[in-house]
Scaffold this motif. Structure first.
Motif, mmCIF file in Angstrom:
data_model
loop_
_atom_site.group_PDB
_atom_site.id
_atom_site.type_symbol
_atom_site.label_atom_id
_atom_site.label_comp_id
_atom_site.label_asym_id
_atom_site.label_seq_id
_atom_site.Cartn_x
_atom_site.Cartn_y
_atom_site.Cartn_z
ATOM 1 N N ALA A 198 -74.514 -6.980 65.949
ATOM 2 C CA ALA A 198 -75.613 -6.993 66.774
ATOM 3 C C ALA A 198 -76.419 -6.091 66.460
ATOM 4 O O ALA A 198 -77.816 -6.132 66.637
ATOM 5 N N ASN A 199 -76.175 -4.667 66.268
ATOM 6 C CA ASN A 199 -76.985 -3.589 65.679
ATOM 7 C C ASN A 199 -76.380 -2.973 64.500
ATOM 8 O O ASN A 199 -75.765 -1.983 64.197
ATOM 9 N N PRO A 200 -76.579 -3.955 63.058
ATOM 10 C CA PRO A 200 -76.074 -3.528 61.969
ATOM 11 C C PRO A 200 -76.779 -2.209 61.467
ATOM 12 O O PRO A 200 -77.978 -2.206 61.562
ATOM 13 N N ALA A 201 -75.940 -1.376 60.957
ATOM 14 C CA ALA A 201 -76.538 -0.158 60.158
ATOM 15 C C ALA A 201 -76.677 -0.320 58.530
ATOM 16 O O ALA A 201 -76.082 0.271 58.040
ATOM 17 N N ASP A 202 -77.240 -1.368 58.294
ATOM 18 C CA ASP A 202 -77.119 -2.014 56.767
ATOM 19 C C ASP A 202 -78.497 -1.618 56.253
ATOM 20 O O ASP A 202 -78.500 -1.625 54.973
ATOM 21 N N GLY A 203 -79.513 -0.700 56.881
ATOM 22 C CA GLY A 203 -80.580 -0.568 56.353
ATOM 23 C C GLY A 203 -81.641 -1.469 55.799
ATOM 24 O O GLY A 203 -82.532 -0.802 55.331
ATOM 25 N N ARG A 204 -81.158 -2.866 55.854
ATOM 26 C CA ARG A 204 -81.973 -3.873 55.471
ATOM 27 C C ARG A 204 -83.375 -3.890 56.520
ATOM 28 O O ARG A 204 -83.119 -3.898 57.673
ATOM 29 N N LYS A 205 -84.529 -3.708 55.965
ATOM 30 C CA LYS A 205 -85.701 -3.955 56.715
ATOM 31 C C LYS A 205 -86.159 -5.372 56.935
ATOM 32 O O LYS A 205 -86.932 -6.002 56.174
ATOM 33 N N ILE A 206 -85.545 -5.953 57.822
ATOM 34 C CA ILE A 206 -86.075 -7.480 58.145
ATOM 35 C C ILE A 206 -86.863 -7.442 59.097
ATOM 36 O O ILE A 206 -86.583 -7.109 60.151
ATOM 37 N N LYS A 207 -88.179 -8.084 58.937
ATOM 38 C CA LYS A 207 -89.163 -7.959 60.134
ATOM 39 C C LYS A 207 -88.932 -9.103 61.212
ATOM 40 O O LYS A 207 -89.210 -9.114 62.138
ATOM 41 N N GLY A 208 -88.308 -10.296 60.843
ATOM 42 C CA GLY A 208 -88.064 -11.064 61.556
ATOM 43 C C GLY A 208 -86.632 -11.569 62.325
ATOM 44 O O GLY A 208 -85.651 -11.469 61.356
ATOM 45 N N THR A 209 -86.606 -11.740 63.568
ATOM 46 C CA THR A 209 -85.059 -12.040 64.196
ATOM 47 C C THR A 209 -85.240 -13.215 64.989
ATOM 48 O O THR A 209 -86.300 -13.135 65.894
ATOM 49 N N ILE A 210 -84.482 -14.117 64.747
ATOM 50 C CA ILE A 210 -84.422 -15.426 65.319
ATOM 51 C C ILE A 210 -83.380 -15.709 66.038
ATOM 52 O O ILE A 210 -82.354 -15.135 65.941
ATOM 53 N N HIS A 211 -83.420 -16.738 67.168
ATOM 54 C CA HIS A 211 -82.135 -17.046 68.053
ATOM 55 C C HIS A 211 -81.537 -18.264 67.434
ATOM 56 O O HIS A 211 -82.264 -18.894 66.531
ATOM 57 N N TRP A 212 -80.370 -18.540 67.806
ATOM 58 C CA TRP A 212 -79.637 -19.562 67.363
ATOM 59 C C TRP A 212 -78.294 -20.138 68.216
ATOM 60 O O TRP A 212 -78.179 -19.301 69.274
ATOM 61 N N VAL A 213 -78.090 -21.186 68.020
ATOM 62 C CA VAL A 213 -76.903 -21.832 68.728
ATOM 63 C C VAL A 213 -75.806 -22.539 67.767
ATOM 64 O O VAL A 213 -76.200 -23.262 67.095
ATOM 65 N N SER A 214 -74.441 -22.174 68.000
ATOM 66 C CA SER A 214 -73.515 -22.934 67.051
ATOM 67 C C SER A 214 -73.503 -24.394 67.571
ATOM 68 O O SER A 214 -73.601 -24.745 68.438
ATOM 69 N N ALA A 215 -73.381 -25.383 66.159
ATOM 70 C CA ALA A 215 -73.421 -26.530 66.410
ATOM 71 C C ALA A 215 -72.046 -27.206 66.754
ATOM 72 O O ALA A 215 -71.856 -28.108 67.291
ATOM 73 N N VAL A 216 -71.135 -26.372 66.647
ATOM 74 C CA VAL A 216 -69.751 -26.577 67.105
ATOM 75 C C VAL A 216 -69.360 -26.235 68.466
ATOM 76 O O VAL A 216 -68.854 -26.921 69.274
ATOM 77 N N HIS A 217 -69.663 -25.037 69.064
ATOM 78 C CA HIS A 217 -69.505 -24.290 70.063
ATOM 79 C C HIS A 217 -70.696 -24.699 71.164
ATOM 80 O O HIS A 217 -70.181 -24.710 72.512
ATOM 81 N N GLY A 218 -71.777 -24.980 70.730
ATOM 82 C CA GLY A 218 -73.168 -24.989 71.660
ATOM 83 C C GLY A 218 -72.699 -26.506 72.472
ATOM 84 O O GLY A 218 -71.912 -27.309 71.930
#
Length: 553
Positions: A444-464
């Motif tokens: 949820a709060n990765p310390a990967d240093g990647r600068k990704i400007k966009g964050t989107i939501h999603w739902v599992s097709a299996v569990h949703g």
């Protein structure tokens, strides 16, 4: 008595402060006096908050009184609905629940007293004749030919009216004041009419009923109301109320008028709201598009938001229009603090993650990002998921920070994915995206240093799961529907859109009436009536921002 220091001052509080300081009043007793002929709307909420709020802040009391003087339009259903609404807003009338019908005997006795004093008479003109003889704003009225009936004849006729000897409209009791008064309300106003109708409380005990203008002031007097607070349209009626009080020599409440609430994209007339209900243009008084308190409650508006709204708009003497966005802002402010966060996809587009390390990857999502004490819930990322179709653009501009061919985006609470391939059907419509993930970016709060400007939501097709969702918009397209020739011509055909959304499993357990935030989408409430255990039906309560601001520009 406690000082009113927690609420901003206004002209009504200034009057009350002066009354208490000068000793004209020793306590504050207010009332909220609805007619039980429909459901309450947001305009009534302003009056409720004002009257109960004043009584509370001055250590007084506020009565809930039903002005049930017109049995042709009143029902127990409305009485119970009004009681629910007032209580839901957070106010308690305690033992002070009253009805105008409680006072029918006393009001009748006062009418007899006025007849004996030569201040009232029975008129036998038709309604059309009385209207024609009333005069205009520039011309005086004409005395009724029955104005000088003797006291004995008036008493006899009035008693026979009470006994049911005459049909509706045959006679009417009028006050004898001044047919030449510049105030039309003082031109021998009606006090009692014959009405053979079943009353919701008194049954058929009465066939004559007091007019509102005769009963209202006396009801306040009987209950010891000190400050009778009402809207500006009753200002011209105040001399009539005072006249009745003076002739009867009874306790005189002080009437104070304030500007009613005018809300954009809304109608506030009970008659028009009833018309919408009876003609099937809405699904009932509690339709979430309606400006009724019950409709707003069902839509998911918190009571605190309505109280905050009533305090924010203030109390004044001048009519003003309040934009609906002010109310919606109050709703968002309260829900931002209270609503759990969940993910739901309203316009699903399938995404296949081709290199997911395992069939499903466990992730954690905060229940509320600003309130860590509310904990987290588990999310399972699977090879097939759904994202919002609006979060993909095949030919995207440079500043489109969501999914596009060759571009990366972060899945909320999960990982970074890149769009590698776009799958279309035979008609050329995009039906699937094939993406690859970066396994180093999970969390949820990765310390990967990647600068990704966009964050989107999603739902599992299996569990949703797919659940019904109702997208509500404003009921009217025009800012002031009352200005139209027919207000119904202004109805917004897009005020309700029904769809099905893919939702994360945690949304299956939402209780009826509970509101959550669909992340990046808006606030949604599990319908209190149509939701079932494990199968909620969601109503959109509010967007995350004022989406109409751009439309109006």
């Amino acid at each position: 008595m406690s000082e009113a220091i927690t609420t901003p001052s206004n002209f009504i509080r200034n009057i009350i402060d002066a009354d208490l300081a000068d000793g004209r009043r020793t306590e504050v007793v207010t009332r909220f006096p609805p007619e039980p002929n429909g459901y309450l709307h947001i305009g009534h909420a302003k009056s409720i908050c004002l009257n109960f709020g004043l009584a509370e802040s001055y250590g007084g009391r506020c009565h809930l009184r039903f002005d049930d003087t017109n049995p042709a339009k009143e029902e127990d259903e409305y009485v119970e609905a009004i009681k629910r609404d007032v209580a839901w807003l957070g106010f308690d009338w305690g033992e002070h629940l009253y009805f105008a019908s409680d006072y029918f005997d006393q009001l009748y006795a006062w009418a007899v007293q006025l007849i004996k004093d030569g201040k009232a008479y029975v008129d036998s003109q038709s309604a059309e004749q009385m209207r024609a003889n009333r005069g205009t704003l520039t011309e005086p009225g004409v005395d009724s030919p029955y104005r000088n009936r003797s006291v004995e004849e008036n008493l006899d006729l009035f008693e026979r009216m009470k006994q049911g000897e005459f049909p509706d409209g045959a006679h009417i009791l009028r006050a004898k004041i001044d047919m030449a008064s510049p105030n039309l309300n003082l031109r021998d106003p009606a006090m009692y009419r014959i009405l053979h109708a079943e009353h919701h409380r008194t049954g058929d005990s009465w066939c004559i009923y007091p007019m509102y203008d005769f009963a209202h002031g006396q009801e306040d007097s009987i209950e010891g109301i000190t400050h009778s607070i009402c809207t500006l349209e009753f200002e011209a009626h105040r001399p009539l109320y005072d006249w009745f009080i003076a002739q009867l020599g009874i306790h005189a409440p002080q009437q104070i008028e304030f500007a009613r609430l005018n809300l954009s994209y809304t109608v506030m007339s009970k008659r028009k709201l009833l018309q919408l209900v009876e003609e099937g243009l809405v699904a009932g008084w509690d339709d979430p598009r309606m400006p009724t308190i019950s409709g707003m409650r069902r839509r998911g508006y918190p009571a605190a938001a309505i109280r905050n709204f009533c305090e924010r708009i203030g109390v004044g003497k001048a009519d003003a229009w309040i934009d609906l966005s002010v109310l919606e802002d109050c709703v968002r402010e309260v829900l931002n603090e209270s609503a759990l966060r969940r993910m739901a996809v309203l316009k699903p587009l399938k995404v296949t993650i081709t290199n997911l390390p395992q069939p499903e990857m466990a992730c954690r999502g905060a229940n509320h990002p600003q309130q860590p004490e509310r904990g987290e819930r588990e999310l399972l990322l699977t090879r097939e998921i759904y994202v919002e179709r609006d979060d993909f653009m095949e030919d995207a501009p440079r500043k489109f920070f969501r999914l596009a061919p060759g571009r990366e985006v972060r899945l909320r609470n999960a990982c970074v994915i890149r769009c590698d391939e776009v799958i279309k059907d035979d008609a050329g419509e995009v039906i699937e995206l094939r993406c690859s993930c970066d396994p180093e970016t999970f969390g949820a709060n990765p310390a990967d240093g990647r600068k990704i400007k966009g964050t989107i939501h999603w739902v599992s097709a299996v569990h949703g799961r797919q659940l019904p969702v109702r997208i509500y918009d404003r009921l009217f397209r025009e800012e002031n529907p009352d200005k139209a020739g027919d207000f119904r011509d202004c109805l917004n055909p897009e005020s309700l859109h029904e769809t099905r959304a893919w939702v994360e499993p945690a949304l299956l357990d939402i209780a009826p009436g509970e509101t959550v935030q669909f992340e990046r989408t808006g606030y949604f409430t599990a319908d209190a009536i149509d939701s079932k255990p494990g199968a909620p039906v969601f109503n959109r309560t509010a967007t995350l921002r004022d989406s109409w601001a751009k439309v109006k520009k």
